[in-house]
Enzyme design. Structure first.
Site, PDB file in Angstrom:
ATOM      1  N   GLU A  31       0.825  -1.215   0.000  1.00 24.49           N
ATOM      2  CA  GLU A  31       0.000   0.000   0.000  1.00 24.49           C
ATOM      3  C   GLU A  31       0.857   1.263   0.000  1.00 24.49           C
ATOM      4  O   GLU A  31       0.475   2.269  -0.600  1.00 24.49           O
ATOM      5  CB  GLU A  31      -0.908   0.022   1.239  1.00 24.49           C
ATOM      6  CG  GLU A  31      -1.973  -1.052   1.239  1.00 24.49           C
ATOM      7  CD  GLU A  31      -2.645  -1.195   2.601  1.00 24.49           C
ATOM      8  OE1 GLU A  31      -2.466  -0.317   3.471  1.00 24.49           O
ATOM      9  OE2 GLU A  31      -3.323  -2.211   2.792  1.00 24.49           O
ATOM     10  N   HIS A  53       9.484  -1.101   3.386  1.00 24.08           N
ATOM     11  CA  HIS A  53       9.282  -1.338   4.816  1.00 24.08           C
ATOM     12  C   HIS A  53       9.135  -2.823   5.070  1.00 24.08           C
ATOM     13  O   HIS A  53       8.724  -3.581   4.188  1.00 24.08           O
ATOM     14  CB  HIS A  53       8.053  -0.597   5.338  1.00 24.08           C
ATOM     15  CG  HIS A  53       6.784  -0.883   4.585  1.00 24.08           C
ATOM     16  ND1 HIS A  53       6.498  -0.301   3.365  1.00 24.08           N
ATOM     17  CD2 HIS A  53       5.734  -1.692   4.866  1.00 24.08           C
ATOM     18  CE1 HIS A  53       5.310  -0.720   2.947  1.00 24.08           C
ATOM     19  NE2 HIS A  53       4.836  -1.590   3.830  1.00 24.08           N
ATOM     20  N   HIS A  67       7.299  -5.461   7.967  1.00 24.99           N
ATOM     21  CA  HIS A  67       6.363  -5.594   9.084  1.00 24.99           C
ATOM     22  C   HIS A  67       6.966  -6.577  10.084  1.00 24.99           C
ATOM     23  O   HIS A  67       7.466  -7.641   9.681  1.00 24.99           O
ATOM     24  CB  HIS A  67       5.032  -6.180   8.603  1.00 24.99           C
ATOM     25  CG  HIS A  67       4.297  -5.350   7.598  1.00 24.99           C
ATOM     26  ND1 HIS A  67       3.166  -4.635   7.895  1.00 24.99           N
ATOM     27  CD2 HIS A  67       4.525  -5.134   6.277  1.00 24.99           C
ATOM     28  CE1 HIS A  67       2.722  -4.014   6.815  1.00 24.99           C
ATOM     29  NE2 HIS A  67       3.527  -4.310   5.810  1.00 24.99           N
TER      30      HIS A  67
HETATM   31  P1  AMP Z   1       1.864  -2.371   3.090  1.00 25.96           P
HETATM   32  O1  AMP Z   1       0.482  -2.823   2.745  1.00 25.96           O
HETATM   33  O2  AMP Z   1       2.850  -3.505   3.196  1.00 25.96           O
HETATM   34  O3  AMP Z   1       2.327  -1.257   2.200  1.00 25.96           O
HETATM   35  O4  AMP Z   1       1.772  -1.805   4.571  1.00 25.96           O
HETATM   36  C1  AMP Z   1       1.472  -0.483   4.884  1.00 25.96           C
HETATM   37  C2  AMP Z   1       1.133  -0.444   6.347  1.00 25.96           C
HETATM   38  O5  AMP Z   1       1.179   0.901   6.782  1.00 25.96           O
HETATM   39  C3  AMP Z   1      -0.248  -0.991   6.707  1.00 25.96           C
HETATM   40  O6  AMP Z   1      -0.116  -2.087   7.610  1.00 25.96           O
HETATM   41  C4  AMP Z   1      -0.946   0.203   7.362  1.00 25.96           C
HETATM   42  O7  AMP Z   1      -1.755  -0.186   8.444  1.00 25.96           O
HETATM   43  C5  AMP Z   1       0.221   1.051   7.803  1.00 25.96           C
HETATM   44  N1  AMP Z   1      -0.023   2.484   7.928  1.00 25.96           N
HETATM   45  C6  AMP Z   1      -0.677   3.286   7.043  1.00 25.96           C
HETATM   46  N2  AMP Z   1      -0.656   4.559   7.469  1.00 25.96           N
HETATM   47  C7  AMP Z   1       0.049   4.563   8.632  1.00 25.96           C
HETATM   48  C8  AMP Z   1       0.433   5.574   9.562  1.00 25.96           C
HETATM   49  N3  AMP Z   1       0.116   6.873   9.374  1.00 25.96           N
HETATM   50  N4  AMP Z   1       1.156   5.226  10.654  1.00 25.96           N
HETATM   51  C9  AMP Z   1       1.493   3.933  10.854  1.00 25.96           C
HETATM   52  N5  AMP Z   1       1.151   2.935  10.025  1.00 25.96           N
HETATM   53  C10 AMP Z   1       0.447   3.244   8.925  1.00 25.96           C
END
Ligand code: AMP
Length: 119
Positions: A99, A104, A106
């Site tokens: 997203e 990054h 997790h």
């Molecule tokens: P990905 O789908 O691997 O790109 O993960 C993006 C992650 O960012 C998701 O798990 C979201 O919940 C997290 N996320 C989105 N906006 C924020 C934010 N402002 N602070 C912390 N985490 C976020």
């Protein structure tokens, strides 16, 4: 696709959006995911502008790569994840369900996480 400097993690790195910080050093920033999918759900991002795993692994310097993963390891310790185990995930591109287009990983734990992917 060029790096988008307005992605949400770039804004967090610039201090334009708050985060719940776990650690920050020269090469990495670790913070709690705002929408946790497990009892412990942290994100670790490199300080540099890299879109995804391939971009980071191919274009970051050795210092950035080692510094980033050492930062991730410190976050694992600070979160107490090593004792009972945890999962590292990095989503990339459309099939990976990425997203936010800033590389990054997790860190997920705090319970048994079940199957790695949907069947
Ligand atoms: P990905 O789908 O691997 O790109 O993960 C993006 C992650 O960012 C998701 O798990 C979201 O919940 C997290 N996320 C989105 N906006 C924020 C934010 N402002 N602070 C912390 N985490 C976020």
């Amino acid at each position: 696709m060029p790096y988008d400097p307005n992605n949400i993690f770039a804004k967090i790195l610039r201090g334009e959006i708050p985060c719940t910080k776990i650690l920050e050093d020269e090469f990495s920033l670790a913070f709690h995911d705002a929408y946790p999918k497990a009892p412990v759900h942290a994100l670790v991002i490199p300080k540099g502008a890299y879109i995804n795993a391939q971009d980071f692994h191919q274009n970051a310097s050795p210092e950035e790569i080692v510094g980033f993963y050492r930062g991730a390891s410190k976050a694992v310790d600070l979160l107490g994840l090593d004792k009972d185990g945890y999962r590292i995930i990095s989503n990339s591109g459309i099939n990976g369900g990425q997203e936010v287009p800033h590389y990054h990983i997790h860190l997920l734990g705090g319970k048994k996480l079940g199957p790695m992917v949907e069947k």
